[in-house]
Design a protein around this motif. Structure first.
Motif, PDB file in Angstrom:
ATOM      1  N   ILE A   1       0.846  -1.203   0.000  1.00  0.00           N
ATOM      2  CA  ILE A   1       0.000   0.000   0.000  1.00  0.00           C
ATOM      3  C   ILE A   1       0.880   1.251   0.000  1.00  0.00           C
ATOM      4  O   ILE A   1       0.591   2.226  -0.699  1.00  0.00           O
ATOM      5  CB  ILE A   1      -0.948  -0.002   1.209  1.00  0.00           C
ATOM      6  N   ALA A   2       1.954   1.213   0.775  1.00  0.00           N
ATOM      7  CA  ALA A   2       2.877   2.351   0.804  1.00  0.00           C
ATOM      8  C   ALA A   2       3.462   2.603  -0.586  1.00  0.00           C
ATOM      9  O   ALA A   2       3.597   3.760  -1.014  1.00  0.00           O
ATOM     10  CB  ALA A   2       3.991   2.094   1.813  1.00  0.00           C
ATOM     11  N   LYS A   3       3.807   1.543  -1.301  1.00  0.00           N
ATOM     12  CA  LYS A   3       4.381   1.692  -2.645  1.00  0.00           C
ATOM     13  C   LYS A   3       3.389   2.341  -3.609  1.00  0.00           C
ATOM     14  O   LYS A   3       3.779   3.018  -4.555  1.00  0.00           O
ATOM     15  CB  LYS A   3       4.824   0.336  -3.186  1.00  0.00           C
ATOM     16  N   MET A   4       2.101   2.127  -3.338  1.00  0.00           N
ATOM     17  CA  MET A   4       1.073   2.733  -4.200  1.00  0.00           C
ATOM     18  C   MET A   4       1.067   4.250  -4.091  1.00  0.00           C
ATOM     19  O   MET A   4       0.666   4.940  -5.031  1.00  0.00           O
ATOM     20  CB  MET A   4      -0.301   2.159  -3.853  1.00  0.00           C
ATOM     21  N   PHE A   5       1.484   4.794  -2.930  1.00  0.00           N
ATOM     22  CA  PHE A   5       1.566   6.249  -2.805  1.00  0.00           C
ATOM     23  C   PHE A   5       2.449   6.837  -3.886  1.00  0.00           C
ATOM     24  O   PHE A   5       2.165   7.886  -4.454  1.00  0.00           O
ATOM     25  CB  PHE A   5       2.140   6.635  -1.438  1.00  0.00           C
ATOM     26  N   LEU A   6       3.545   6.128  -4.155  1.00  0.00           N
ATOM     27  CA  LEU A   6       4.510   6.606  -5.139  1.00  0.00           C
ATOM     28  C   LEU A   6       4.055   6.284  -6.550  1.00  0.00           C
ATOM     29  O   LEU A   6       4.037   7.154  -7.424  1.00  0.00           O
ATOM     30  CB  LEU A   6       5.881   5.987  -4.864  1.00  0.00           C
ATOM     31  N   SER A   7       3.656   5.028  -6.780  1.00  0.00           N
ATOM     32  CA  SER A   7       3.302   4.612  -8.145  1.00  0.00           C
ATOM     33  C   SER A   7       2.059   5.337  -8.656  1.00  0.00           C
ATOM     34  O   SER A   7       1.924   5.565  -9.862  1.00  0.00           O
ATOM     35  CB  SER A   7       3.083   3.085  -8.191  1.00  0.00           C
ATOM     36  N   ASN A   8       1.161   5.720  -7.754  1.00  0.00           N
ATOM     37  CA  ASN A   8      -0.063   6.417  -8.169  1.00  0.00           C
ATOM     38  C   ASN A   8       0.065   7.936  -8.096  1.00  0.00           C
ATOM     39  O   ASN A   8      -0.899   8.665  -8.329  1.00  0.00           O
ATOM     40  CB  ASN A   8      -1.247   5.974  -7.312  1.00  0.00           C
ATOM     41  N   GLY A   9       1.255   8.426  -7.739  1.00  0.00           N
ATOM     42  CA  GLY A   9       1.522   9.858  -7.810  1.00  0.00           C
ATOM     43  C   GLY A   9       1.029  10.690  -6.652  1.00  0.00           C
ATOM     44  O   GLY A   9       0.999  11.923  -6.735  1.00  0.00           O
ATOM     45  N   PHE A  10       0.636  10.051  -5.541  1.00  0.00           N
ATOM     46  CA  PHE A  10       0.169  10.835  -4.397  1.00  0.00           C
ATOM     47  C   PHE A  10       1.321  11.602  -3.753  1.00  0.00           C
ATOM     48  O   PHE A  10       1.140  12.726  -3.284  1.00  0.00           O
ATOM     49  CB  PHE A  10      -0.512   9.930  -3.373  1.00  0.00           C
ATOM     50  N   PHE A  11       2.486  10.975  -3.701  1.00  0.00           N
ATOM     51  CA  PHE A  11       3.687  11.646  -3.214  1.00  0.00           C
ATOM     52  C   PHE A  11       4.777  11.475  -4.267  1.00  0.00           C
ATOM     53  O   PHE A  11       4.917  10.402  -4.838  1.00  0.00           O
ATOM     54  CB  PHE A  11       4.126  11.078  -1.860  1.00  0.00           C
TER      55      PHE A  11
END
Length: 294
Positions: A117-127
């Motif tokens: 889930i943490a990796k999704m922050f990056l891959s989905n452009g949230f951070f």
């Protein structure tokens, strides 16, 4: 746990933690006084670093600076100034280094986390690793999330890792919201300023907030939310307050009757004007005129 405490916790994680999808690896709070060496000693293995060599982590970290100032440097951004209240994100696999200014020191809180889930922050452009600094993070709710994490890991109740993941996700959600507000602040200020100008021009008539939103090319719900965020009132309530303030001026500067003032400002009836005035000013127009003049 206060920002003045020195606290460090490096956590063992197990298969069931990783399967949960989001888990906390590290947590800490340290006060670096002016003139102190940095980083402080006692960080294990890959967590330790020097300014000369920098560091690469295998996890995400969020670092919050609550006092003092210093610098962050990453491979992607170069050197960035960090001020009191700023936070910054560190990304797995990305070289970085940071430190306070010698003359100010700083107080830092940090939390490290990993998982799909943490990796999704990056891959989905949230951070974005190109924009790691998030300003204006020293807020009661942000500090509260850290305090909750400190309390949880001090006591380690059953299932504390899963409970911590929920708190940390709330922290990340709030940081994303702060980042979005900061990104849109200039355009938000411009939009609200233009909306106010329209209201001033039409103060003797009526407005249609939905039409104003349409002129800005956004939905009314977003316009209303953004306007209220800036002013504390919805567009229509703000417009009515402007009318009440204008009516106060007319009551004191002119000899117009209450009814004349009501209709000159576009109120549908003298009764409605009287009721609204009393609601907003705490007294009727007649009492206001007599009390202030006397």
């Amino acid at each position: 746990m206060t920002s003045e405490s020195i606290y460090r916790k490096y956590l063992m994680t197990f298969d069931h933690d990783e399967k949960w999808g989001f888990y906390v690896n590290s947590l800490g709070s340290t006060k670096i006084k002016s003139g102190d060496s940095y980083p402080s000693k006692g960080h294990p293995g890959s967590y330790n670093f020097s300014w000369e060599q920098g560091r690469i982590l295998n996890e995400f970290q969020f670092v919050l600076i609550t006092n003092g100032e210093g610098f962050l440097e990453t491979k992607e951004t170069g050197k960035k100034k960090i001020s009191d209240g700023d936070g910054f994100m560190l990304f797995p696999g990305l070289w970085h280094r940071y430190r306070p200014k010698k003359k100010t020191g700083w107080t830092e809180r940090w939390v490290g986390f990993s998982g799909t889930i943490a990796k999704m922050f990056l891959s989905n452009g949230f951070f974005n690793s190109n924009r790691p600094v998030i300003q204006k993070c020293k807020r009661t709710n942000i500090l509260g999330y850290f305090d909750s994490l400190f309390h949880l890991f001090n006591n380690e109740p059953f299932g504390y890792q899963r409970l911590a993941s929920g708190i940390c996700l709330q922290l990340m959600a709030e940081l994303y919201n702060i980042q979005q507000i900061s990104d849109n602040e200039d355009s938000l200020n411009t939009m609200v300023s233009r909306a106010k100008q329209i209201m001033y021009k039409q103060i003797n008539d009526s407005i249609n907030p939905e039409e104003i939103a349409s002129e800005f090319g956004i939905s009314y719900s977003k316009f209303r939310a953004d306007f209220k965020k800036q002013t504390g009132s919805s567009p229509l309530q703000y417009f009515l307050l402007l009318k009440i303030e204008k009516s106060k001026d007319l009551l004191l500067r002119t000899k117009k009757t209450q009814k004349e003032i009501a209709y000159s400002l576009g109120f549908e009836s003298d009764y409605y004007f009287n009721r609204l005035f009393k609601q907003k000013a705490g007294m009727t127009p007649r009492v206001f005129r007599n009390n202030i003049k006397n």
